[in-house]
Design an enzyme around this catalytic site. Structure first.
Site, PDB file in Angstrom:
ATOM      1  N   GLY A 257      39.491 -20.738  24.749  1.00 48.45           N
ATOM      2  CA  GLY A 257      39.178 -19.867  23.565  1.00 48.45           C
ATOM      3  C   GLY A 257      39.167 -20.455  22.401  1.00 48.45           C
ATOM      4  N   CYS A 260      35.862 -21.999  18.301  1.00 52.44           N
ATOM      5  CA  CYS A 260      34.687 -22.739  18.502  1.00 52.44           C
ATOM      6  C   CYS A 260      34.070 -22.652  19.764  1.00 52.44           C
ATOM      7  CB  CYS A 260      35.243 -24.417  18.236  1.00 52.44           C
ATOM      8  SG  CYS A 260      36.119 -24.425  16.438  1.00 52.44           S
TER       9      CYS A 260
HETATM   10  C1  UGA Z   1      37.054 -27.944  19.732  1.00 51.96           C
HETATM   11  C2  UGA Z   1      36.533 -29.229  19.935  1.00 51.96           C
HETATM   12  O1  UGA Z   1      37.525 -29.885  20.760  1.00 51.96           O
HETATM   13  C3  UGA Z   1      36.470 -30.075  18.565  1.00 51.96           C
HETATM   14  O2  UGA Z   1      35.870 -31.330  19.077  1.00 51.96           O
HETATM   15  C4  UGA Z   1      35.601 -29.401  17.623  1.00 51.96           C
HETATM   16  O3  UGA Z   1      35.679 -30.026  16.431  1.00 51.96           O
HETATM   17  C5  UGA Z   1      36.151 -28.130  17.461  1.00 51.96           C
HETATM   18  O4  UGA Z   1      36.197 -27.330  18.692  1.00 51.96           O
HETATM   19  C6  UGA Z   1      35.225 -27.354  16.539  1.00 51.96           C
HETATM   20  O5  UGA Z   1      33.975 -27.297  16.957  1.00 51.96           O
HETATM   21  O6  UGA Z   1      35.663 -27.071  15.404  1.00 51.96           O
HETATM   22  P1  UGA Z   1      39.440 -26.678  19.230  1.00 51.96           P
HETATM   23  O7  UGA Z   1      38.803 -25.368  19.539  1.00 51.96           O
HETATM   24  O8  UGA Z   1      40.183 -26.879  17.944  1.00 51.96           O
HETATM   25  O9  UGA Z   1      38.311 -27.998  19.143  1.00 51.96           O
HETATM   26  O10 UGA Z   1      40.176 -27.090  20.616  1.00 51.96           O
HETATM   27  P2  UGA Z   1      40.430 -27.929  21.831  1.00 51.96           P
HETATM   28  O11 UGA Z   1      41.370 -28.723  21.940  1.00 51.96           O
HETATM   29  O12 UGA Z   1      38.999 -28.267  22.137  1.00 51.96           O
HETATM   30  O13 UGA Z   1      40.602 -26.801  23.004  1.00 51.96           O
HETATM   31  C7  UGA Z   1      39.657 -25.558  23.329  1.00 51.96           C
HETATM   32  C8  UGA Z   1      39.912 -24.724  24.067  1.00 51.96           C
HETATM   33  O14 UGA Z   1      39.854 -25.107  25.540  1.00 51.96           O
HETATM   34  C9  UGA Z   1      41.538 -24.311  24.118  1.00 51.96           C
HETATM   35  O15 UGA Z   1      41.399 -22.859  24.458  1.00 51.96           O
HETATM   36  C10 UGA Z   1      42.169 -24.972  25.232  1.00 51.96           C
HETATM   37  O16 UGA Z   1      43.362 -24.263  25.926  1.00 51.96           O
HETATM   38  C11 UGA Z   1      40.959 -25.234  26.266  1.00 51.96           C
HETATM   39  N1  UGA Z   1      41.160 -26.644  27.297  1.00 51.96           N
HETATM   40  C12 UGA Z   1      41.022 -27.926  26.854  1.00 51.96           C
HETATM   41  C13 UGA Z   1      41.140 -26.290  28.411  1.00 51.96           C
HETATM   42  O17 UGA Z   1      41.356 -25.189  29.064  1.00 51.96           O
HETATM   43  N2  UGA Z   1      41.183 -27.154  29.535  1.00 51.96           N
HETATM   44  C14 UGA Z   1      41.180 -28.564  28.779  1.00 51.96           C
HETATM   45  O18 UGA Z   1      41.204 -29.621  29.604  1.00 51.96           O
HETATM   46  C15 UGA Z   1      40.882 -28.660  27.409  1.00 51.96           C
END
Ligand code: UGA
Length: 431
Positions: A257, A260
């Protein structure tokens, strides 16, 4: 160096505070007067670990200032970063109105050579268009360059990510802009990739799309594991140990979610379509994620038959741990679906629930002070966000407080065997 950062959201404020901390003179700009007032009195308008202190230190040392006046920021800096929002339009494409308005203000206020850098996530070819917007309003006929420097920081670990990037991407039109940005980023000691602007813009969209794809892929495999009686955690480990694949972003669960991945995926699909390519792969990534988000509701219905009148406890509302950001969080879809099924919802999130209250203003939710209060009289608990404090709950106490003993672990944080031994009916994702 003298820098202004226009847009003081998650990316802009972190960028501004970090550049100030590296010894630059920074002005953070935002047209939201309330936000600027808060910042001037040392208050951060959102939750991001470590940011309040970083801002305070750099304001006290005189390197970080705030203003609501874009012109003031532009006139007093040599490098201008644009970090305003690019929200989705109805058709999924990015709304560039805020960038256009900033471009106009920059044009009007150019008073000497400036380097204008896109930090916001934008569709490919925005750089070319931004140049034409600025040019149109460039009354002083001042010299300027445009560059693209996409940001890869994650919410919740933003300062660490900014200061320790895997790479810095600089999309530039000429050697002069490259030199300025290389010098600015020198203290970070990170690999720097210099490209043209179009390529840098695509690198950002393609990176987020790839990571979303990785998550949807592992979630699809998780669904197969569930059908076949395998364990996705072990499968993910086995896949991830291959260095070509890597272990990161292979945590199966109820999907991604935040503001981004979902929005950038839609924007990348839209820009691809506009350029003449139907990016079907990414459409399927989105479909898998939409399906995944509602799995907890499906699982609960399978267990209870009907959810009408059932008390369901939600642990975690933010889209991921260490943030209060609820934009496009799976909790929204889950809670809406539960309420539609007639369930009564109790919820807890470790960080303030003000954002949740706004989002669910038309829904009756009981907001609790602790996970234990959520557990009291609940028929089931759903783990929606993997906050650390949920991993260390007193599960014996939780079980005593609950009416029924169902746990749906949407983030696979618990050991299934342990929970079953304690007498819970445990359902994870893909195991
Ligand atoms: C993401 C990217 O990881 C960053 O590199 C990027 O700068 C950012 O978007 C952006 O474009 O501004 P972010 O949205 O803060 O960062 O969070 P993430 O840690 O990447 O997680 C995104 C979603 O993926 C979360 O809902 C998380 O729960 C989910 N996720 C992540 C999973 O379901 N499984 C995983 O293994 C990793």
């Amino acid at each position: 160096m003298k820098i202004s950062v226009i847009g003081s959201g998650y990316v802009g404020l972190v960028t501004g505070a970090c550049f100030a901390d590296l010894g630059n003179e920074v002005i953070c700009v935002d047209n939201d007067l309330e936000k600027i007032k808060k910042l001037k009195s040392n208050k951060i308008p959102f939750y991001e670990p470590g940011l309040e202190n970083l801002v305070k230190v750099n304001v006290n040392e005189g390197r970080l200032k705030f203003t609501e006046d874009t012109g003031e920021g532009v006139r007093n800096s040599d490098i201008i970063f644009i970090a305003v929002g690019t929200p989705p339009k109805e058709d999924g494409s990015a709304d560039l109105t805020a960038i256009e308005n900033v471009g106009k203000e920059i044009g009007k206020n150019l008073n000497g050579y400036k380097l204008i850098v896109e930090k916001s996530t934008v569709p490919v070819r925005t750089g070319e268009w931004l140049r034409s917007v600025i040019e149109k309003y460039n009354v002083n006929n001042a010299e300027f360059d445009v560059a693209s420097n996409p940001e890869f920081l994650r919410e919740g670990t933003a300062i660490h990510d900014f200061m320790n990037p895997d790479r810095i991407v600089l999309g530039v039109e000429n050697e002069k802009s490259a030199q300025i940005l290389v010098k600015l980023y020198e203290p970070l000691n990170a690999p720097i990739l210099i490209t043209d602007i179009n390529s840098a813009e695509i690198i950002k969209h393609a990176s987020n799309a790839f990571l979303s794809m990785k998550i949807s892929f592992i979630n699809a495999v998780a669904n197969i594991c569930e059908l076949a009686g395998a364990d996705i955690k072990k499968v993910a480990k086995g896949i991830g140990l291959d260095k070509r694949i890597g272990e990161a972003f292979l945590n199966a669960g109820i999907g991604y979610g935040g503001f981004c991945f979902p929005k950038d995926l839609d924007a990348f699909i839209a820009i691809s379509e506009r350029l003449g390519y139907d990016f079907k792969l990414l459409k399927e990534v989105r479909n898998i994620n939409d399906h995944q988000k509602l799995l907890p509701v499906k699982k609960l219905k399978n267990i209870f038959g009907t959810l009408n009148g059932k008390i369901i406890g939600i642990l975690g509302l933010s889209f991921k741990p260490n943030t209060d950001d609820m934009r496009l969080a799976p909790s929204i879809d889950i809670i809406n679906a539960l309420v539609n099924e007639g369930a009564i919802v109790k919820a807890y999130d470790p960080v303030e629930i003000e954002n949740a209250k706004k989002i669910f203003k038309n829904i009756d939710i009981t907001y609790c002070e602790s996970p234990y209060e959520v557990a009291r009289e609940s028929d089931a608990i759903v783990i929606v966000t993997e906050w650390n404090e949920f991993k260390y709950l007193d599960l014996i106490k939780i079980k005593k407080l609950m009416k029924e003993n169902v746990i749906i672990d949407g983030r696979n944080i618990f050991d299934r065997k342990k929970l079953e031994k304690l007498g819970f009916l445990y359902k994870g994702i893909g195991r």
